[in-house]
Design a protein around this motif. Structure first.
Motif, PDB file in Angstrom:
ATOM      1  N   HIS A  75       2.520 -12.015  11.618  1.00  0.00           N
ATOM      2  CA  HIS A  75       3.609 -12.269  10.677  1.00  0.00           C
ATOM      3  C   HIS A  75       3.125 -11.987   9.261  1.00  0.00           C
ATOM      4  O   HIS A  75       1.918 -11.917   9.020  1.00  0.00           O
ATOM      5  N   GLY A  76       4.066 -11.830   8.345  1.00  0.00           N
ATOM      6  CA  GLY A  76       3.677 -11.581   6.967  1.00  0.00           C
ATOM      7  C   GLY A  76       4.855 -11.268   6.087  1.00  0.00           C
ATOM      8  O   GLY A  76       6.003 -11.584   6.417  1.00  0.00           O
ATOM      9  N   THR A  77       4.544 -10.626   4.964  1.00  0.00           N
ATOM     10  CA  THR A  77       5.570 -10.236   4.003  1.00  0.00           C
ATOM     11  C   THR A  77       5.355  -8.795   3.571  1.00  0.00           C
ATOM     12  O   THR A  77       4.266  -8.244   3.699  1.00  0.00           O
ATOM     13  N   ARG A  78       6.419  -8.228   3.050  1.00  0.00           N
ATOM     14  CA  ARG A  78       6.403  -6.850   2.553  1.00  0.00           C
ATOM     15  C   ARG A  78       7.314  -6.803   1.338  1.00  0.00           C
ATOM     16  O   ARG A  78       8.468  -7.211   1.413  1.00  0.00           O
ATOM     17  N   THR A  79       6.784  -6.341   0.210  1.00  0.00           N
ATOM     18  CA  THR A  79       7.582  -6.192  -1.000  1.00  0.00           C
ATOM     19  C   THR A  79       7.742  -4.713  -1.302  1.00  0.00           C
ATOM     20  O   THR A  79       6.758  -3.974  -1.359  1.00  0.00           O
ATOM     21  N   ALA A  80       8.995  -4.296  -1.481  1.00  0.00           N
ATOM     22  CA  ALA A  80       9.304  -2.903  -1.804  1.00  0.00           C
ATOM     23  C   ALA A  80      10.015  -2.850  -3.152  1.00  0.00           C
ATOM     24  O   ALA A  80      10.734  -3.778  -3.525  1.00  0.00           O
ATOM     25  N   VAL A  81       9.819  -1.740  -3.851  1.00  0.00           N
ATOM     26  CA  VAL A  81      10.454  -1.509  -5.141  1.00  0.00           C
ATOM     27  C   VAL A  81      11.239  -0.206  -5.059  1.00  0.00           C
ATOM     28  O   VAL A  81      10.696   0.830  -4.653  1.00  0.00           O
ATOM     29  N   ARG A  82      12.511  -0.273  -5.442  1.00  0.00           N
ATOM     30  CA  ARG A  82      13.329   0.942  -5.463  1.00  0.00           C
ATOM     31  C   ARG A  82      12.973   1.752  -6.707  1.00  0.00           C
ATOM     32  O   ARG A  82      12.832   1.203  -7.800  1.00  0.00           O
ATOM     33  N   LEU A  83      12.809   3.066  -6.534  1.00  0.00           N
ATOM     34  CA  LEU A  83      12.457   3.944  -7.638  1.00  0.00           C
ATOM     35  C   LEU A  83      13.550   4.969  -7.916  1.00  0.00           C
ATOM     36  O   LEU A  83      14.253   5.400  -7.000  1.00  0.00           O
ATOM     37  N   ASP A  84      13.639   5.359  -9.167  1.00  0.00           N
ATOM     38  CA  ASP A  84      14.481   6.483  -9.541  1.00  0.00           C
ATOM     39  C   ASP A  84      13.737   7.749  -9.090  1.00  0.00           C
ATOM     40  O   ASP A  84      12.565   7.917  -9.432  1.00  0.00           O
ATOM     41  N   PRO A  85      14.376   8.636  -8.342  1.00  0.00           N
ATOM     42  CA  PRO A  85      13.663   9.804  -7.806  1.00  0.00           C
ATOM     43  C   PRO A  85      13.227  10.810  -8.863  1.00  0.00           C
ATOM     44  O   PRO A  85      12.360  11.645  -8.596  1.00  0.00           O
ATOM     45  N   ASN A  86      13.789  10.744 -10.062  1.00  0.00           N
ATOM     46  CA  ASN A  86      13.413  11.687 -11.120  1.00  0.00           C
ATOM     47  C   ASN A  86      12.298  11.148 -12.015  1.00  0.00           C
ATOM     48  O   ASN A  86      11.405  11.887 -12.406  1.00  0.00           O
ATOM     49  N   THR A  87      12.355   9.855 -12.321  1.00  0.00           N
ATOM     50  CA  THR A  87      11.376   9.274 -13.242  1.00  0.00           C
ATOM     51  C   THR A  87      10.278   8.483 -12.548  1.00  0.00           C
ATOM     52  O   THR A  87       9.267   8.174 -13.160  1.00  0.00           O
ATOM     53  N   PHE A  88      10.509   8.117 -11.295  1.00  0.00           N
ATOM     54  CA  PHE A  88       9.606   7.259 -10.530  1.00  0.00           C
ATOM     55  C   PHE A  88       9.453   5.877 -11.168  1.00  0.00           C
ATOM     56  O   PHE A  88       8.473   5.179 -10.923  1.00  0.00           O
ATOM     57  N   LEU A  89      10.446   5.471 -11.945  1.00  0.00           N
ATOM     58  CA  LEU A  89      10.468   4.134 -12.525  1.00  0.00           C
ATOM     59  C   LEU A  89      11.371   3.243 -11.686  1.00  0.00           C
ATOM     60  O   LEU A  89      12.306   3.726 -11.036  1.00  0.00           O
ATOM     61  N   PRO A  90      11.116   1.928 -11.679  1.00  0.00           N
ATOM     62  CA  PRO A  90      11.980   1.019 -10.924  1.00  0.00           C
ATOM     63  C   PRO A  90      13.439   1.145 -11.372  1.00  0.00           C
ATOM     64  O   PRO A  90      13.722   1.319 -12.570  1.00  0.00           O
ATOM     65  N   THR A  91      14.330   1.081 -10.401  1.00  0.00           N
ATOM     66  CA  THR A  91      15.768   1.166 -10.672  1.00  0.00           C
ATOM     67  C   THR A  91      16.480   0.159  -9.755  1.00  0.00           C
ATOM     68  O   THR A  91      15.983  -0.144  -8.664  1.00  0.00           O
ATOM     69  N   PRO A  92      17.614  -0.378 -10.188  1.00  0.00           N
ATOM     70  CA  PRO A  92      18.288  -1.419  -9.401  1.00  0.00           C
ATOM     71  C   PRO A  92      18.770  -0.940  -8.028  1.00  0.00           C
ATOM     72  O   PRO A  92      19.162   0.212  -7.850  1.00  0.00           O
ATOM     73  N   TRP A  93      18.748  -1.882  -7.080  1.00  0.00           N
ATOM     74  CA  TRP A  93      19.333  -1.641  -5.760  1.00  0.00           C
ATOM     75  C   TRP A  93      20.841  -1.481  -5.923  1.00  0.00           C
ATOM     76  O   TRP A  93      21.453  -2.086  -6.797  1.00  0.00           O
ATOM     77  N   SER A  94      21.451  -0.718  -5.058  1.00  0.00           N
ATOM     78  CA  SER A  94      22.903  -0.541  -5.097  1.00  0.00           C
ATOM     79  C   SER A  94      23.602  -1.799  -4.579  1.00  0.00           C
ATOM     80  O   SER A  94      22.996  -2.624  -3.881  1.00  0.00           O
ATOM     81  N   ASP A  95      24.880  -1.908  -4.909  1.00  0.00           N
ATOM     82  CA  ASP A  95      25.669  -3.037  -4.392  1.00  0.00           C
ATOM     83  C   ASP A  95      25.735  -2.987  -2.871  1.00  0.00           C
ATOM     84  O   ASP A  95      25.704  -4.029  -2.210  1.00  0.00           O
ATOM     85  N   ARG A  96      25.814  -1.790  -2.312  1.00  0.00           N
ATOM     86  CA  ARG A  96      25.874  -1.647  -0.841  1.00  0.00           C
ATOM     87  C   ARG A  96      24.592  -2.158  -0.188  1.00  0.00           C
ATOM     88  O   ARG A  96      24.632  -2.883   0.812  1.00  0.00           O
TER      89      ARG A  96
END
Length: 148
Positions: free
Chosen positions: A113-134
């Motif tokens: 068992h464990g945890t996993r943290t993911a960060v959404r990135l903007d594909p052009n800048t590779f900077l974090p970007t918000p998750w979509s509402d969907r």
């Protein structure tokens, strides 16, 4: 392989396959393969929800793992069908921390068992970007109750 169910007490129970060549010299699932099983389960879960697109990296699927923890509870010593129980612990603006259990196909025995943290990135800048509402709506369907 791939029916995603919600028969786990929390989250989704996603079938995964362990193959003979993933066992080490002692006949146990090699420690590095647990993370692979978790990644495959996440891919199957989000794909079943319609995420990923034609190349698998569109929109919310364009994300990276920031942290991954694992605690081994019991050895897996045979090829076959198992499952990964997935749930969301915390959904931030650009990151998500999820819990998981690598378990028997019925969810009754936990192997790790464990945890996993993911960060959404903007594909052009590779900077974090918000998750979509969907993505947020889907994540809510497997969010664990708060423990405060």
């Amino acid at each position: 392989m791939s029916t995603v169910t919600t028969s786990a007490a929390v989250g989704a129970l996603v079938p995964v396959e362990v193959h003979f060549d993933e066992l080490d010299a002692m006949g146990l699932l090699h420690n590095s393969r647990y993370q692979v099983l978790v990644e495959r389960a996440w891919t199957a879960f989000w794909s079943a929800q319609g995420f990923g697109g034609s190349n698998g990296l569109e929109n919310d699927a364009f994300n990276v793992v920031k942290a991954f923890t694992v605690t081994y509870d019991a050895p897996m010593s045979a090829p076959g069908t198992y499952a990964v129980n997935l749930w969301i612990d915390r959904l931030g603006t650009t990151s998500a921390t999820a819990g998981y259990r690598v378990c028997s196909s019925d969810g009754g025995t936990t192997y790790a068992h464990g945890t996993r943290t993911a960060v959404r990135l903007d594909p052009n800048t590779f900077l974090p970007t918000p998750w979509s509402d969907r993505a947020r709506d889907v994540a809510r369907t497997i969010t664990a109750p708060r423990k405060d």
